[in-house]
Scaffold this active site. Structure first.
Site, PDB file in Angstrom:
ATOM      1  N   ASN A   1      -3.575   1.328  -4.367  1.00 24.54           N
ATOM      2  CA  ASN A   1      -2.999   2.289  -3.419  1.00 24.54           C
ATOM      3  C   ASN A   1      -1.921   3.140  -4.100  1.00 24.54           C
ATOM      4  O   ASN A   1      -1.855   4.356  -3.907  1.00 24.54           O
ATOM      5  CB  ASN A   1      -2.327   1.578  -2.233  1.00 24.54           C
TER       6      ASN A   1
ATOM      7  N   ALA B   1      -0.326   0.832   3.775  1.00 19.19           N
ATOM      8  CA  ALA B   1      -0.165   1.695   2.579  1.00 19.19           C
ATOM      9  C   ALA B   1       0.982   2.691   2.659  1.00 19.19           C
ATOM     10  O   ALA B   1       1.143   3.532   1.774  1.00 19.19           O
ATOM     11  CB  ALA B   1      -1.461   2.443   2.245  1.00 19.19           C
ATOM     12  N   ALA B   2       1.824   2.599   3.692  1.00 17.18           N
ATOM     13  CA  ALA B   2       2.963   3.530   3.793  1.00 17.18           C
ATOM     14  C   ALA B   2       3.916   3.343   2.615  1.00 17.18           C
ATOM     15  O   ALA B   2       4.321   4.304   1.959  1.00 17.18           O
ATOM     16  CB  ALA B   2       3.698   3.327   5.108  1.00 17.18           C
ATOM     17  N   GLY B   3       4.277   2.095   2.337  1.00 16.81           N
ATOM     18  CA  GLY B   3       5.183   1.796   1.224  1.00 16.81           C
ATOM     19  C   GLY B   3       4.561   2.157  -0.120  1.00 16.81           C
ATOM     20  O   GLY B   3       5.241   2.664  -1.016  1.00 16.81           O
ATOM     21  N   ASP B   4       3.255   1.907  -0.249  1.00 10.16           N
ATOM     22  CA  ASP B   4       2.560   2.224  -1.512  1.00 10.16           C
ATOM     23  C   ASP B   4       2.542   3.728  -1.747  1.00 10.16           C
ATOM     24  O   ASP B   4       2.732   4.201  -2.865  1.00 10.16           O
ATOM     25  CB  ASP B   4       1.117   1.708  -1.465  1.00 10.16           C
TER      26      ASP B   4
END
Length: 307
Positions: free
Chosen positions: A47, A254-257
């Site tokens: 990601n 996947a927000a942090g990624d």
């Protein structure tokens, strides 16, 4: 921004994600129907690499897949993103990592991961790829692959003057001190920050305390993401909470990624544009949470740059 692309190398996990959309989470002993089922590329490492590449970085990947259909699928996906795959080993008799993700109507998720090939490489395999690591501006790693491999990668990077970014996720109870010694930047969320420092993070004041502790452990740059509040950074005596963009989140996978990958694509190796890079990362992740899925939801450079 200039047209010199950052070279970002991600050491990390590659998973094929199986996604289920449900009205509400299943309880033990219960059977429920899913509203939707689809598979997509995932794994924190993959990601982050996709996010960096889509945001404009020249991206390479170091990791492993199994000699199976999900492995071929993931290699094709990453190749289509323009990511350099020479650092990815295909391991016989090993399954490609997989994740089973359930997302409910509130946008909450529950995830079960089978690591497979993601845990089938170590320092020896990393050492063989040292040329790739040395030829980078940033080397990024997470906790879905062996710690010993990450330590080796960061040591090689450090010796070559390459900056290292550790995303300490998923949260570990104990983080190896030898890893923190070779980490230039750490990007925990509030839960992970508390796990590492023992300090409960909920606002700017507590984030500052946690950051001080991270500096004590040998990390120069601390960025603590505090959900919808934004990202707090502390570097070189300067600290600030950079607010998140206000959007309606439908799926936080996947927000942090996305934040890390996008940020690394424009960050200067001397960290002189740290705040600008964090804003860019915040903008990117605000787009991701408005869409379903991990990799399918990651935005492209032109979308992030659009006002």
């Amino acid at each position: 921004m200039g047209n010199l692309m950052n070279k970002v190398t991600v050491v990390g996990s590659i998973n094929l994600d199986t996604n289920l959309r449900v009205k509400r989470m299943v309880k033990p002993g219960e059977t429920i129907h899913a509203k939707e089922h689809y598979s997509a590329g995932g794994g924190k490492g993959a990601n982050q690499a996709v996010a960096a590449s889509r945001a404009g970085a020249q991206t390479s990947f170091i990791g492993a897949v199994g000699d199976d259909a999900p492995g071929k699928q993931m290699m094709d996906l990453l190749k289509n993103e323009g990511i350099d795959l020479t650092g990815i080993d295909t391991i016989a008799d090993e399954s490609t990592g997989q994740a089973f993700i359930t997302v409910d109507d509130e946008g909450e998720n529950a995830i079960t991961i089978y690591a497979g090939a993601n845990f089938a490489f170590g320092p020896k395999e990393i050492a063989q790829k040292s040329a790739l690591l040395k030829d980078s501006d940033f080397v990024i790693a997470q906790f879905e692959t062996p710690i010993a491999a990450t330590v080796k990668a960061f040591e090689i990077a450090h010796e070559a003057g390459v900056k290292t970014i550790l995303n300490p996720a998923p949260g570990e109870d104990h983080i190896s001190e030898e890893l923190l010694k070779v980490t230039d930047m750490i990007t925990p969320n509030e839960t992970e920050a508390e796990t590492i420092t023992g300090i409960h993070v909920e606002d700017e004041a507590s984030a500052r305390k946690a950051a001080a502790k991270l500096h004590e452990l040998g990390v120069d740059v601390a960025i603590i993401t505090i959900g919808s509040k934004g990202a707090f950074y502390d570097y070189n005596g300067v600290s600030e909470l950079v607010p998140a963009f206000k959007v309606k989140a439908v799926d936080t996978t996947a927000a942090g990624d996305t934040f890390i990958g996008a940020m690394s694509s424009i960050l200067k190796p001397d960290f002189s544009n740290l705040k600008e890079a964090i804003l860019f990362g915040n903008k990117a992740s605000s787009l991701t949470v408005q869409r379903y899925g991990a990799q399918p939801s990651i935005p492209y450079q032109k979308e992030i740059e659009a006002k």
